[in-house]
Scaffold this motif. Structure first.
Motif, short mmCIF file in Angstrom:
data_model
loop_
_atom_site.label_atom_id
_atom_site.label_comp_id
_atom_site.label_asym_id
_atom_site.label_seq_id
_atom_site.Cartn_x
_atom_site.Cartn_y
_atom_site.Cartn_z
N LEU A 52 -30.06 21.05 14.77
CA LEU A 52 -31.13 21.21 14.08
C LEU A 52 -31.08 22.60 13.40
N GLY A 53 -30.25 23.68 13.75
CA GLY A 53 -30.60 24.84 13.16
C GLY A 53 -29.87 25.33 11.94
N ASP A 54 -30.14 24.29 10.90
CA ASP A 54 -29.78 24.51 9.56
C ASP A 54 -30.58 23.71 8.74
N ARG A 55 -31.26 24.27 7.61
CA ARG A 55 -32.14 23.55 6.89
C ARG A 55 -31.87 22.36 6.35
N TRP A 56 -30.70 22.32 5.70
CA TRP A 56 -30.09 20.97 4.96
C TRP A 56 -29.92 19.94 6.06
N THR A 57 -29.00 20.26 7.07
CA THR A 57 -28.63 19.26 8.30
C THR A 57 -30.29 18.64 8.51
N SER A 58 -31.06 19.56 9.02
CA SER A 58 -32.55 18.86 9.44
C SER A 58 -33.13 18.14 8.22
N HIS A 59 -32.96 18.35 7.01
CA HIS A 59 -33.59 17.56 5.74
C HIS A 59 -32.96 16.17 5.95
N VAL A 60 -31.63 16.09 6.12
CA VAL A 60 -30.76 15.30 6.14
C VAL A 60 -31.23 14.15 7.03
N ILE A 61 -31.25 14.44 8.17
CA ILE A 61 -31.85 13.74 9.33
C ILE A 61 -33.27 13.35 9.22
N ALA A 62 -34.16 13.96 8.43
CA ALA A 62 -35.37 13.53 8.24
C ALA A 62 -35.36 12.53 7.25
N SER A 63 -34.35 12.67 6.27
CA SER A 63 -34.18 11.78 5.27
C SER A 63 -33.87 10.39 5.75
N ALA A 64 -33.10 10.35 6.67
CA ALA A 64 -32.38 9.38 7.38
C ALA A 64 -33.34 8.26 7.95
N PHE A 65 -34.54 8.79 8.53
CA PHE A 65 -35.62 8.25 8.87
C PHE A 65 -36.43 7.43 8.00
N LEU A 66 -36.36 7.84 6.72
CA LEU A 66 -37.17 7.03 5.64
C LEU A 66 -36.17 5.93 4.88
N GLY A 67 -35.14 5.61 5.60
CA GLY A 67 -34.30 4.86 5.08
C GLY A 67 -33.09 4.99 4.24
N ARG A 68 -32.92 6.32 4.21
CA ARG A 68 -31.93 6.83 2.98
C ARG A 68 -30.60 6.97 3.54
N ARG A 69 -29.54 6.06 3.29
CA ARG A 69 -28.24 6.07 3.78
C ARG A 69 -27.07 6.50 3.16
N ARG A 70 -27.41 6.23 1.66
CA ARG A 70 -26.27 6.61 0.79
C ARG A 70 -26.35 7.75 0.12
N THR B 119 -40.43 17.84 5.19
CA THR B 119 -39.61 18.56 4.64
C THR B 119 -40.18 19.94 4.32
N ARG B 120 -41.37 19.88 3.80
CA ARG B 120 -42.22 21.15 3.78
C ARG B 120 -42.04 22.06 5.21
N ALA B 121 -42.09 21.38 6.35
CA ALA B 121 -42.07 22.04 7.60
C ALA B 121 -40.76 22.59 7.83
N LEU B 122 -39.62 21.78 7.70
CA LEU B 122 -38.51 22.41 7.71
C LEU B 122 -37.85 23.50 6.85
N ASN B 123 -38.62 23.51 5.57
CA ASN B 123 -38.29 24.62 4.89
C ASN B 123 -38.60 26.00 5.55
N ILE B 124 -39.59 25.81 6.36
CA ILE B 124 -40.06 27.09 7.04
C ILE B 124 -39.10 27.24 8.38
N LEU B 125 -38.90 25.96 9.19
CA LEU B 125 -38.24 25.98 10.51
C LEU B 125 -36.85 25.72 10.58
N GLY B 126 -36.35 25.18 9.57
CA GLY B 126 -35.06 24.83 9.67
C GLY B 126 -33.94 25.92 9.60
N ASP B 127 -33.89 26.53 10.67
CA ASP B 127 -32.83 27.59 10.91
C ASP B 127 -33.03 28.00 12.34
N ARG B 128 -31.66 28.15 12.66
CA ARG B 128 -31.35 28.44 14.27
C ARG B 128 -31.89 29.52 14.66
#
Length: 318
Positions: A194-212, A25-34
């Motif tokens: 991947l070129g949007d911070r929140w879109t990338s965050h949602v993907i990363a969150s999915a790999f931690l088992g968050r679905r709802r 998440t910290r990384a994506l706050n810097i890089l999550g932008d197209r």
């Protein structure tokens, strides 16, 4: 005792929501932008100068200045003067920036596997063995291929909460990438995903088992309307699929598709990079273990032709 203020003074700033600390998440706050991803993509092709970035991307001057400033402030670029009169500077990747090469390779790997384009130079990288290759994601300890099912996560010494990132002034761009890069083949599909911070965050969150919906929202501190938009976008792009888990009232959860699960190497590399460069003094918030060998996962990207490690120093365009 709480600080008092005059009755006519401005009220306190809104309370910042606390979210779970996470290196990706910290990384994506810097890089999550197209635009940021495009700039880094070109930087690894040895583009250094403002005019060349602008010519290759076609980005408005003010936006390009902003992204280069952010990357320099973050420590990913350093400005190097190449001309004295008039003074002119170019942008070089620092050690921190060069360490993002594995992140770049995982993006290329994903797009090549799912959206191969013979006209895209990024899909024809050559390893020092002399062959065009597709990067493979392996455990650095045992050498086995790694998928999301092969790992598990435990709390690290830096586990805890931290303030959610502040909102950015700009909204998610709906301008197609290929309308801005002047015909220069880039990783168009990957930048859409991947070129949007929140879109990338949602993907990363999915790999931690968050679905709802509520679980994702609480973990990320994202506004409901933004989260709804990004979830719909990821379903449309084929990264997530909606699954009904309750009928009255209808409730849905969002699960990764095969295409979505194949983004795991990217999330793992973002997490690894964030652990190295963005962790607090306490250490990484989460630690990932490889089930097969039982060791802490140390990601390694290798050539699928010769099996040797792929690095920024031994990979070239074909």
């Amino acid at each position: 005792m709480a600080e008092t203020r005059p009755i006519d003074a401005p009220g306190p700033e809104p309370v910042t929501q606390l979210v779970q600390a996470n290196s990706s998440t910290r990384a994506l706050n810097i890089l999550g932008d197209r635009w940021t991803l495009m700039i880094l993509y070109l930087a690894f092709q040895r583009v250094h100068r403002f005019e060349e970035f602008q010519g290759r991307i076609g980005l408005a001057r003010s936006l390009l200045i902003d992204r280069l400033r952010r990357l320099t402030k973050a420590g990913i670029f350093e400005k190097v003067r190449y001309q004295e009169r008039p003074a002119r500077e170019e942008y070089h990747l620092t050690e921190m920036g060069l360490d993002l090469y594995n992140v770049a390779l995982t993006i290329i790997r994903w797009e090549k596997r799912w959206f191969y384009d013979p006209a895209n130079p990024a899909h024809h990288l050559k390893h020092s063995c002399g062959k065009v290759f597709t990067p493979e994601f392996r455990c650095g300890h045992c050498g086995e291929l790694v998928s999301p099912r092969d790992v598990y996560v435990r709390d690290g010494p830096g586990v805890g909460v931290e303030p959610s990132p502040p909102p950015r002034a700009q909204r998610r761009s709906i301008v197609p990438v290929d309308s801005l890069n002047h015909g220069n083949p880039m990783l168009d599909r990957a930048f859409q995903v991947l070129g949007d911070r929140w879109t990338s965050h949602v993907i990363a969150s999915a790999f931690l088992g968050r679905r709802r919906f509520n679980d994702i929202q609480n973990a990320l501190g994202v506004a409901p309307n933004i989260l709804s938009d990004r979830l719909s976008r990821l379903v449309e792009l084929g990264v997530l699929r909606k699954v009904l888990y309750q009928e009255r009232p209808e409730r849905w959860e969002y699960r990764l598709t095969d295409e979505g699960r194949d983004l795991y190497p990217l999330i793992a590399e973002l997490n690894h990079w964030g652990d190295r460069w963005l962790a607090t003094e306490q250490g990484p918030p989460l630690i990932t273990y490889h089930r097969t060998c039982g060791h802490v996962l140390e990601p390694k990207l290798t050539c699928d032709q010769c099996g040797e490690v792929a690095t920024v120093f031994n990979v070239t365009p074909a």
